[in-house]
Structures are given as structure tokens and as C-alpha cells.
Design an enzyme around this catalytic site. Structure first.
Site, PDB file in Angstrom:
ATOM      1  N   LYS A 185       0.866  -0.951  -0.351  1.00  0.00           N
ATOM      2  CA  LYS A 185      -0.163  -0.584  -0.038  1.00  0.00           C
ATOM      3  C   LYS A 185       0.594   0.873  -0.069  1.00  0.00           C
ATOM      4  O   LYS A 185       0.252   2.209  -0.125  1.00  0.00           O
ATOM      5  CB  LYS A 185      -1.171   0.214   1.164  1.00  0.00           C
ATOM      6  CG  LYS A 185      -0.028   0.187   2.654  1.00  0.00           C
ATOM      7  CD  LYS A 185       0.404   1.211   3.675  1.00  0.00           C
ATOM      8  CE  LYS A 185       0.363   1.494   4.724  1.00  0.00           C
ATOM      9  NZ  LYS A 185       0.605   2.631   5.484  1.00  0.00           N
ATOM     10  N   THR A 242      -3.851   5.391   3.266  1.00  0.00           N
ATOM     11  CA  THR A 242      -2.403   5.731   3.367  1.00  0.00           C
ATOM     12  C   THR A 242      -2.735   6.834   1.948  1.00  0.00           C
ATOM     13  O   THR A 242      -1.432   6.977   1.096  1.00  0.00           O
ATOM     14  CB  THR A 242      -1.556   4.856   2.806  1.00  0.00           C
ATOM     15  OG1 THR A 242      -2.107   4.443   4.571  1.00  0.00           O
ATOM     16  CG2 THR A 242      -0.376   4.774   2.966  1.00  0.00           C
TER      17      THR A 242
END
Length: 326
Positions: A185, A242
Site C-alpha cells: 500500500k 494511506t
């Protein structure tokens, strides 16, 4: 708690407020002194008042009698730090990793590095992953996370140690899925930051997140992860947070690159804190190549960060790829 950066400090606060006795180790004596004496970490979370937490710059004091050893150092420095600490880790302690990355060179996940260096059985190694931006957690904003360990009883012990009225941990036995989601991620967040820096809008960001998730699932499944893990908090949850939050170092780093900045100016803009995806993009790409998994976004991020490809060229090459079914 070994490490006193933003997330290590925030998670130590969670543990303390859950009623768990915490001793923090900080590399710099002045950081330990501020945490113990002033109940603050002026270098990483300056505006946050901490509960009473013991702190030291001597790892042996922090490790003495510990049931859970939390490893809160950057992924690429974990091996060297752990080598210095391993002799003092209690024999049956659970080793909990907060680091998210794939080790450069070895292409090992953090739990594998921990088991290899410490000599601990893999069943003693747990990982924590989820949409857990440090500043929001430190401000007691509601959030959830996943504690993964092949030993369900150890996962449940960590769960009890960090459950509060604002922080809700779930357990899982899929360590591989949680670690692959956490490592990858950061790379996709760099891509989203680059896109936002170029002035691209929500359609572009949503497309990057979705196609990035497809890459993460392909790699995770190839390595033995359960797809449902990557559809959960350690996958989609962490990815969305994120990729979209200005609090994300990886997104902020990418934004500078997309705005025409250099690697040096991007590092300055994130105040010298580690954007894990910058190094992980190379190791994740290498792991994908070794596994035979196609990850074009990861490859593009690597080439922008390390091979001089411009953001505009990367977008053009991605959009120019052969058309195919989803």
C-alpha cells in the site's frame, strides 16, 4: 516498545491507555527523557500529551520481563537493530512488528526477518496492520486494526493489550496477507501522491487505488495470502487511508515528485521521516518478478523514484499498455 517514532509513540499511548504497562526504548537519550519526564515526544508528536510511560535509551531495561516486544523501527533497519537486541529478548515473548515493507536484497517480509534474526519460532511473531495514521490514533479518533499471528492465542493476547474505547483490534492468522497489504500500500500511495501532485483528480486516484489493489491481491495470493484478508482492514482499509490522507508520508512524498520536485526536496518536505514505499517499491517489484506476478504500477513507481522516469512519462506508459479484460 522498541522505537519512538510517530507510530511507535502513538501505539505506546494506545497500549498505556488500554491498561498495559509500557516501557519505551528510544535511540536518543533526549527523546527517552522527554517521554518519561515531560510526557511528550517533541520530535514526532509534539502536540500530543502522553500518559505516564517509562522510557529509556537502554534496550535491556525496556526488554526486561516483557511479555510482548513491539518492534517499531523502519523496515530496512529492522535486521540490524534486532541483531543488537536479540540476546536480551525474553525467551517466550511475543514479537510484534509494526514495520511495513519488504527487505531489500533478501525480499523477506518483516515477520520472516524477525524469525531469522531472533531465532524465534514463527508462531511467536505477530504483525499489526490497518488504517492507522499515527496522528489520528494519538488524538483518540476511532480506528480499527488487525493483529495477525499463526498462534491465535498470541494474537488474542496482543488484542487484549491494545483494545481501547477508540482503538478496535481484530485478530487474524493470515500473517502473509497482512504483511503484503501493509508493504504494497505504501507503493500505491506514492503513485496516488504523484497523481495528485500532477493535478489529477478523483477519477485518477480511484483508478490507481483499485488497480493497485488488484496488484496487491495478485502478489498476496501468489505468496499464500487469503484474498479476504486483502479485502479487509489490512488491505483495502490501509490502502485507502494511506493513498488519500495528507497525513500519509508516502502520499506526501509522491505529491512533491508529481509537482516537479526531486527525491531530495520530497525528503525535506516529509521532515526527514521515512517514506517506506520509496525503498519498498524496488523490493516489491523484485519479489513480484521472482514470483511471476505482473505489477505495472509498482514498476512505474520504482522507475520514477530510482530510474529518472518523469511522472508524465509514467502516466503515458501506463495508459498505453495493451487493452485487456478486468
Amino acid at each position: 516498545m522498541l522505537g519512538a517514532g510517530s507510530w511507535g509513540t502513538a501505539f505506546a499511548k494506545v497500549l498505556a491507555e488500554a491498561g498495559t504497562e509500557v516501557t519505551m526504548w528510544a535511540r536518543r537519550p533526549e527523546v527517552a527523557k522527554a517521554i518519561a519526564g515531560e510526557h511528550r515526544n517533541p520530535w514526532y508528536l509534539p502536540d500530543v500529551e502522553l500518559p505516564p510511560i517509562a522510557a529509556t535509551d537502554d534496550h535491556r531495561i525496556a526488554l526486561d520481563g516483557a511479555d510482548i516486544v513491539v518492534l517499531a523501527v523502519p523496515s530496512q533497519s529492522l535486521r540490524a537493530n534486532l541483531a543488537a537486541w536479540k540476546a536480551d529478548i525474553p525467551a517466550d515473548a511475543t514479537l510484534l512488528s509494526l514495520a511495513k515493507g519488504i527487505e531489500t536484497g533478501t525480499l523477506l517480509r518483516m515477520s520472516q526477518v524477525i524469525a531469522e534474526v531472533s531465532g524465534a519460532d514463527p508462531s511467536r511473531v505477530a504483525v499489526l496492520s490497518g488504517p492507522n495514521l499515527a496522528k489520528e490514533i494519538a488524538a483518540r479518533q476511532p480506528a480499527a486494526t488487525v493483529v495477525a499471528c499463526s498462534d491465535a492465542a498470541r494474537a488474542e493476547a496482543v488484542q487484549r493489550a491494545c483494545a481501547t474505547g477508540y482503538f478496535r483490534p481484530y485478530t487474524n492468522t493470515d500473517v502473509v496477507g497482512c504483511e503484503i497489504g501493509g508493504a504494497c500500500k505504501n507503493v500505491i500511495a506514492l503513485a496516488c501522491g504523484i497523481a495528485s501532485g500532477m493535478g489529477l483528480g478523483d477519477n485518477s486516484i480511484a483508478s490507481l487505488i483499485t488497480r493497485g489493489l488488484a496488484e496487491i491481491i495478485r502478489l498476496g495470493v501468489a505468496l499464500g495470502a487469503e484474498p479476504v484478508t486483502l479485502a479487509g482492514l489490512a488491505g483495502v482499509g490501509d490502502l485507502v487511508a494511506t493513498c488519500t490522507s495528507p497525513l500519509s508520508r508516502n502520499r506526501s512524498f509522491g505529491h512533491v515528485l508529481g509537482s516537479g520536485g526531486t527525491m531530495e526536496t520530497a525528503q525535506e518536505a516529509t521532515h526527514g521521516q521515512v517514506a517506506e514505499g520509496v525503498k519498498s517499491c524496488t523490493s516489491v517489484r523484485a519479489l513480484a518478478e521472482r514470483t511471476g506476478v505482473e505489477m505495472p504500477l509498482t514498476d512505474a513507481v520504482h522507475r520514477v523514484c530510482h530510474e529518472g522516469l518523469s511522472a508524465a512519462e509514467a502516466v503515458g506508459q501506463l495508459l498505453g499498455r495493451r487493452l485487456k479484460s478486468e
